[in-house]
Enzyme design. Sequence first.
Site, PDB file in Angstrom:
ATOM      1  N   HIS A  29      13.052  -2.706  -0.868  1.00 16.77           N
ATOM      2  CA  HIS A  29      12.236  -2.200  -1.983  1.00 16.77           C
ATOM      3  C   HIS A  29      13.015  -1.096  -2.699  1.00 16.77           C
ATOM      4  O   HIS A  29      13.717  -0.312  -2.057  1.00 16.77           O
ATOM      5  CB  HIS A  29      10.905  -1.662  -1.446  1.00 16.77           C
ATOM      6  CG  HIS A  29       9.951  -1.321  -2.556  1.00 16.77           C
ATOM      7  ND1 HIS A  29      10.045  -0.160  -3.262  1.00 16.77           N
ATOM      8  CD2 HIS A  29       8.921  -2.016  -3.101  1.00 16.77           C
ATOM      9  CE1 HIS A  29       9.096  -0.149  -4.198  1.00 16.77           C
ATOM     10  NE2 HIS A  29       8.397  -1.264  -4.113  1.00 16.77           N
ATOM     11  N   SER A  57       3.950  -2.899 -11.947  1.00 17.64           N
ATOM     12  CA  SER A  57       2.720  -2.540 -12.679  1.00 17.64           C
ATOM     13  C   SER A  57       1.813  -3.750 -12.936  1.00 17.64           C
ATOM     14  O   SER A  57       1.179  -3.851 -13.986  1.00 17.64           O
ATOM     15  CB  SER A  57       3.060  -1.861 -14.010  1.00 17.64           C
ATOM     16  OG  SER A  57       3.804  -0.689 -13.788  1.00 17.64           O
ATOM     17  N   GLY A 101       1.566  -3.080  -6.307  1.00 25.79           N
ATOM     18  CA  GLY A 101       1.494  -1.745  -5.704  1.00 25.79           C
ATOM     19  C   GLY A 101       0.155  -1.098  -6.009  1.00 25.79           C
ATOM     20  O   GLY A 101      -0.856  -1.380  -5.348  1.00 25.79           O
ATOM     21  N   GLU A 107      11.529  -7.128  -8.949  1.00 27.97           N
ATOM     22  CA  GLU A 107      10.771  -5.994  -9.480  1.00 27.97           C
ATOM     23  C   GLU A 107      11.711  -5.101 -10.295  1.00 27.97           C
ATOM     24  O   GLU A 107      12.488  -4.330  -9.710  1.00 27.97           O
ATOM     25  CB  GLU A 107      10.209  -5.143  -8.343  1.00 27.97           C
ATOM     26  CG  GLU A 107       9.236  -5.848  -7.449  1.00 27.97           C
ATOM     27  CD  GLU A 107       8.434  -4.850  -6.621  1.00 27.97           C
ATOM     28  OE1 GLU A 107       7.218  -4.791  -6.818  1.00 27.97           O
ATOM     29  OE2 GLU A 107       9.024  -4.125  -5.808  1.00 27.97           O
ATOM     30  N   TRP A 141       0.819  -1.217   0.000  1.00 24.46           N
ATOM     31  CA  TRP A 141       0.000   0.000   0.000  1.00 24.46           C
ATOM     32  C   TRP A 141       0.854   1.269   0.000  1.00 24.46           C
ATOM     33  O   TRP A 141       0.320   2.359  -0.115  1.00 24.46           O
ATOM     34  CB  TRP A 141      -0.930   0.009   1.204  1.00 24.46           C
ATOM     35  CG  TRP A 141      -1.969  -1.085   1.187  1.00 24.46           C
ATOM     36  CD1 TRP A 141      -2.184  -2.006   0.184  1.00 24.46           C
ATOM     37  CD2 TRP A 141      -2.938  -1.377   2.203  1.00 24.46           C
ATOM     38  NE1 TRP A 141      -3.219  -2.845   0.519  1.00 24.46           N
ATOM     39  CE2 TRP A 141      -3.707  -2.487   1.760  1.00 24.46           C
ATOM     40  CE3 TRP A 141      -3.231  -0.826   3.453  1.00 24.46           C
ATOM     41  CZ2 TRP A 141      -4.743  -3.038   2.510  1.00 24.46           C
ATOM     42  CZ3 TRP A 141      -4.269  -1.385   4.215  1.00 24.46           C
ATOM     43  CH2 TRP A 141      -5.014  -2.464   3.738  1.00 24.46           C
TER      44      TRP A 141
HETATM   45  P1  PGA Z   1       3.328  -1.144  -8.833  1.00 25.58           P
HETATM   46  O1  PGA Z   1       4.264  -1.205  -7.541  1.00 25.58           O
HETATM   47  O2  PGA Z   1       2.508  -2.406  -8.858  1.00 25.58           O
HETATM   48  O3  PGA Z   1       2.512   0.102  -8.656  1.00 25.58           O
HETATM   49  O4  PGA Z   1       4.241  -1.068 -10.017  1.00 25.58           O
HETATM   50  C1  PGA Z   1       4.948  -2.376  -7.223  1.00 25.58           C
HETATM   51  C2  PGA Z   1       5.904  -2.123  -6.095  1.00 25.58           C
HETATM   52  O5  PGA Z   1       6.511  -1.039  -6.057  1.00 25.58           O
HETATM   53  O6  PGA Z   1       6.077  -2.979  -5.203  1.00 25.58           O
END
Ligand code: PGA
Length: 256
Positions: free
Chosen positions: A93, A214, A235, A165, A9
């Site tokens: 992250h 995304s 996210g 990611e 979140w």
């Molecule tokens: P996002 O974020 O799904 O908005 O790309 C993912 C994240 O940063 O963990």
Amino acid sequence: MKSYIVGNWKMNFSVGESSVYLHKLLQRLRGSRSLEVVVAPSSIALQPLSLQTDRKKIRLAAQTANSHDFGAYTGEISCTQLRGLVDYCIIGHSERRQLFHLTDKDVRATVAAALRNQITPILCLGETAAEHTFGETHDVLRDQLLGGLSEVSTEDLSRVIIAYEPVWAISTTTGAHLAAPEEVAATIKYLRQLLTDTYGADTAEALPILYGGSVNPSNAGAYLTIPGVNGLLVGSASLIADQFLEIIEIAKRVQD
Ligand code: PGA
């Protein structure tokens, strides 16, 4: 293997809004032993949400933590303080690495701190747009993966989750664009091979690797069906109940 859908979140929702949102999710979810649903609210919401949640349906994660157990670290929260409130902690992250200068050393120490406090680390890896363009992806990921795990004993590896990611695919990144599933598949294969070479095939196969960047209901199926992907870190789409729940439904269908 168990799958994971983790909603990050980030810095969204007041404590009250977080509670209302969790309530909505709890009402609409059924527990599943093979699919773990996790949400990572702001740290101020963790305590009330830990009392509210039904851990058979939704578990909680912290978005970050300090590597020390206690001490003079103004504004920080330790894994010792999070113990009992959360089952998971997102560590490393890319937003923490880039905006708050989290170093590989901090990441490694925090992974160890989470484990000694009975919290499952979700260790995030990802190359930036520039590293991607210049062909440095493998080197960067190798350093982040093996560096992040370097203080973890072989037996504790079974308590770790990896999240890949690509930074350039995260929705809040300027000019973000979706990673093609074929490219993600090749990178996941590389990560599995690295783990196999370092820890042996059995340990490597048992380590869950999530994908994030995304993810939304239209592309979740494509990422979840990549061999070696065991779930998603979501996210933006995790902030909208219908979208998050749809992604969970897709994950259940992929498992069946
Ligand atoms: P996002 O974020 O799904 O908005 O790309 C993912 C994240 O940063 O963990």
